[in-house]
Design a protein around this motif. Sequence first.
Motif, PDB file in Angstrom:
ATOM      1  N   THR A 118       0.843  -1.204   0.000  1.00 62.48           N
ATOM      2  CA  THR A 118       0.000   0.000   0.000  1.00 62.48           C
ATOM      3  C   THR A 118       0.878   1.254   0.000  1.00 62.48           C
ATOM      4  O   THR A 118       0.429   2.330  -0.405  1.00 62.48           O
ATOM      5  N   HIS A 125       4.110  -2.030  -5.465  1.00 64.04           N
ATOM      6  CA  HIS A 125       2.934  -1.152  -5.434  1.00 64.04           C
ATOM      7  C   HIS A 125       2.215  -1.117  -6.787  1.00 64.04           C
ATOM      8  O   HIS A 125       0.992  -1.295  -6.866  1.00 64.04           O
ATOM      9  N   GLU A 129      -1.528  -2.466  -7.717  1.00 62.24           N
ATOM     10  CA  GLU A 129      -2.467  -1.476  -8.246  1.00 62.24           C
ATOM     11  C   GLU A 129      -3.097  -2.007  -9.542  1.00 62.24           C
ATOM     12  O   GLU A 129      -4.320  -1.968  -9.725  1.00 62.24           O
ATOM     13  N   THR A 130      -2.270  -2.532 -10.427  1.00 60.48           N
ATOM     14  CA  THR A 130      -2.757  -3.100 -11.689  1.00 60.48           C
ATOM     15  C   THR A 130      -3.589  -4.349 -11.441  1.00 60.48           C
ATOM     16  O   THR A 130      -4.643  -4.550 -12.058  1.00 60.48           O
ATOM     17  N   TYR A 132      -5.373  -5.271  -8.785  1.00 60.69           N
ATOM     18  CA  TYR A 132      -6.701  -4.995  -8.240  1.00 60.69           C
ATOM     19  C   TYR A 132      -7.613  -4.380  -9.298  1.00 60.69           C
ATOM     20  O   TYR A 132      -8.794  -4.725  -9.388  1.00 60.69           O
ATOM     21  N   ARG A 133      -7.073  -3.481 -10.084  1.00 59.17           N
ATOM     22  CA  ARG A 133      -7.886  -2.858 -11.136  1.00 59.17           C
ATOM     23  C   ARG A 133      -8.384  -3.919 -12.109  1.00 59.17           C
ATOM     24  O   ARG A 133      -9.563  -3.925 -12.496  1.00 59.17           O
TER      25      ARG A 133
END
Length: 201
Positions: A118, A125, A129-130, A132-133
């Motif tokens: 996070t 990170h 981020e990718t 989860y998207r």
Amino acid sequence: MRVTPENRRGYAKGRARRTEILDQAMALFGEAGYRGASLRTIATRCGISHPGLLHHFPTKEALLLAVLQRRDDVDDEWLALGVTRGVDHLRRLTDLAELNAKRRGIVELFSVVAAEATSPDHPAHAYFETRYRTSVANTERAYLQARDDGALRPGTDPATAAQQLIALMDGLQIQWLISDCTTDMAEVLRAHIRAQLTVEL
């Protein structure tokens, strides 16, 4: 370069060593987190020197990303078995939870490193981020397809449902780890999804 039996044996040995490093790194990252793990400890567990490990993975960041990619490759290959859409795809996610219940090390790795990542300066990170998207987008598509098939209960918003399901999956993994693997992740997920559908899951 001409490929000889000696070359092939060398390549096979190199692949086996790389796999062993990834396995040991996965275990240590799950135990100590990315920041708490050291390349020297991983090398010792593999029975090789620190420079020997660096021959395969020149940096700790490269090793972490390779471990995470390996986990995704295994999951993606499993999820791709048979083309799934709508309710079938949602069902496959509950099956994935059952599979994860047999892979404590992988679940531990993901949970520990995801929490660390996070922080924007964490090397994983951008990866998370990718991830989860993409996970939310794929799940939203499944909910939209379920709605188009008349299988989604009225009032269930696909975008919100997708975020909820991914959050539930990750939260259940933490509960499962803390409960010494006694939480039935798959059944909790099934109960959640059943409440959103007009058909059997």
